[in-house]
Design an enzyme around this catalytic site. Structure first.
Site, PDB file in Angstrom:
ATOM      1  N   ASN A   1       0.854  -1.148   0.075  1.00  0.00           N
ATOM      2  CA  ASN A   1       0.210  -0.066   0.032  1.00  0.00           C
ATOM      3  C   ASN A   1       0.813   1.303  -0.267  1.00  0.00           C
ATOM      4  O   ASN A   1       0.298   2.126  -0.750  1.00  0.00           O
ATOM      5  CB  ASN A   1      -0.995   0.098   1.184  1.00  0.00           C
ATOM      6  CG  ASN A   1      -2.092  -0.791   0.921  1.00  0.00           C
ATOM      7  OD1 ASN A   1      -3.080  -0.371   0.083  1.00  0.00           O
ATOM      8  ND2 ASN A   1      -2.140  -2.030   1.424  1.00  0.00           N
TER       9      ASN A   1
ATOM     10  N   HIS B   1      -7.974  -0.654   6.915  1.00  0.00           N
ATOM     11  CA  HIS B   1      -8.164  -1.808   7.415  1.00  0.00           C
ATOM     12  C   HIS B   1      -8.834  -2.830   6.644  1.00  0.00           C
ATOM     13  O   HIS B   1      -9.838  -2.421   5.861  1.00  0.00           O
ATOM     14  CB  HIS B   1      -8.929  -1.595   8.822  1.00  0.00           C
ATOM     15  CG  HIS B   1      -9.224  -2.890   9.464  1.00  0.00           C
ATOM     16  ND1 HIS B   1      -8.167  -3.412  10.303  1.00  0.00           N
ATOM     17  CD2 HIS B   1     -10.261  -3.722   9.506  1.00  0.00           C
ATOM     18  CE1 HIS B   1      -8.673  -4.542  10.778  1.00  0.00           C
ATOM     19  NE2 HIS B   1      -9.743  -4.830  10.482  1.00  0.00           N
TER      20      HIS B   1
HETATM   21  C1  GAR Z   1      -3.196  -4.163   4.408  1.00  0.00           C
HETATM   22  O1  GAR Z   1      -3.874  -5.135   4.060  1.00  0.00           O
HETATM   23  C2  GAR Z   1      -3.810  -3.274   5.496  1.00  0.00           C
HETATM   24  O2  GAR Z   1      -5.149  -3.110   5.127  1.00  0.00           O
HETATM   25  C3  GAR Z   1      -3.687  -4.118   6.842  1.00  0.00           C
HETATM   26  O3  GAR Z   1      -2.115  -4.699   6.700  1.00  0.00           O
HETATM   27  C4  GAR Z   1      -2.027  -4.732   5.218  1.00  0.00           C
HETATM   28  C5  GAR Z   1      -0.412  -4.174   4.842  1.00  0.00           C
HETATM   29  O4  GAR Z   1      -0.040  -4.584   3.776  1.00  0.00           O
HETATM   30  N1  GAR Z   1      -3.590  -3.202   7.950  1.00  0.00           N
HETATM   31  C6  GAR Z   1      -4.085  -3.624   8.909  1.00  0.00           C
HETATM   32  O5  GAR Z   1      -4.449  -4.818   9.328  1.00  0.00           O
HETATM   33  C7  GAR Z   1      -4.332  -2.813  10.006  1.00  0.00           C
HETATM   34  N2  GAR Z   1      -5.213  -3.191  11.208  1.00  0.00           N
HETATM   35  P1  GAR Z   1       1.000  -3.836   2.825  1.00  0.00           P
HETATM   36  O6  GAR Z   1       2.368  -3.747   3.924  1.00  0.00           O
HETATM   37  O7  GAR Z   1       1.309  -4.743   1.603  1.00  0.00           O
HETATM   38  O8  GAR Z   1       0.476  -2.502   2.583  1.00  0.00           O
END
Ligand code: GAR
Length: 195
Positions: A14, A109
């Site tokens: 992200n 989230h």
């Molecule tokens: C994402 O899916 C985000 O929605 C989640 O962590 C992931 C990070 O992925 N966040 C949570 O669970 C917060 N409670 P990334 O490092 O590839 O962006």
């Protein structure tokens, strides 16, 4: 242009989607800083490749959350940060940061809150057998994934989907929808709130 700090702990897909949107011009903001609580996380390398300043720290080396959040606040002030974007930052934000940036901390989230807060939200939804899950973008308050909701997007879970399929679909939606929502915020209420 508004200046954001991105907080992340892991892969940083992200983070990368936000960097790409800024580089394309579809998100008109400056990424002033990456804050990362895991110095070895892949997101750190992604930031370096994009020439984005990085501040990493190890929470265990500090006496308390208040102490490391004060240090983060100093970094944010030095970088003239206007708002904070959490992108896979796997820690609860404490009172020090909340008071320094009221209503200016945004979280992504991977579920339709208030369903499935906390860790492993995609797995929680998959194991619960729901047919619709999704993503939520919300302001951060003192609770765990409880702040006011800004936007949500649904993702269908089909009978033959594996957990991996659902994770892939969720991430695809996140990568499009998070930068788009941040842009809307930068154009509308953030213009008002930050002036
Ligand atoms: C994402 O899916 C985000 O929605 C989640 O962590 C992931 C990070 O992925 N966040 C949570 O669970 C917060 N409670 P990334 O490092 O590839 O962006």
């Amino acid at each position: 242009m508004k200046r954001m700090a991105i907080f992340a702990s892991g892969t940083g897909s992200n983070f990368q989607a936000i960097v790409d949107a800024v580089q394309k011009g579809s998100l008109q903001a400056t990424i002033a800083l990456l804050i990362c609580d895991k110095p070895e996380a892949p997101v750190v390398e992604k930031a370096k490749r994009a020439n984005i300043p990085v501040f990493t720290f190890k929470p265990k080396e500090f006496a308390s959350k208040a102490v490391f959040e004060s240090l983060i606040c100093k970094q944010l002030q030095d970088a003239k940060v206007d708002f904070i974007v959490l992108a896979g930052y796997m820690r609860l934000i404490g009172p020090t940061l909340l008071q320094a940036y009221p209503n200016k901390i945004i979280n992504l989230h991977p579920s339709l809150l208030p369903a499935f807060p906390g860790k492993e939200a995609i797995k929680q939804a998959f194991q619960a057998g729901v047919k619709i899950t999704g993503i939520t973008i919300h302001y951060v308050d003192e609770g765990m994934d409880t702040g006011p909701i800004i936007a949500q997007e649904a993702v269908a879970i089909h009978d033959d989907d594996t957990l991996f399929d659902v994770e892939r679909k969720i991430h695809q939606v996140e990568h499009i929808f998070y930068p788009q929502t941040l842009q809307k915020l930068c154009l509308t209420e953030y213009e008002e709130e930050f002036t």
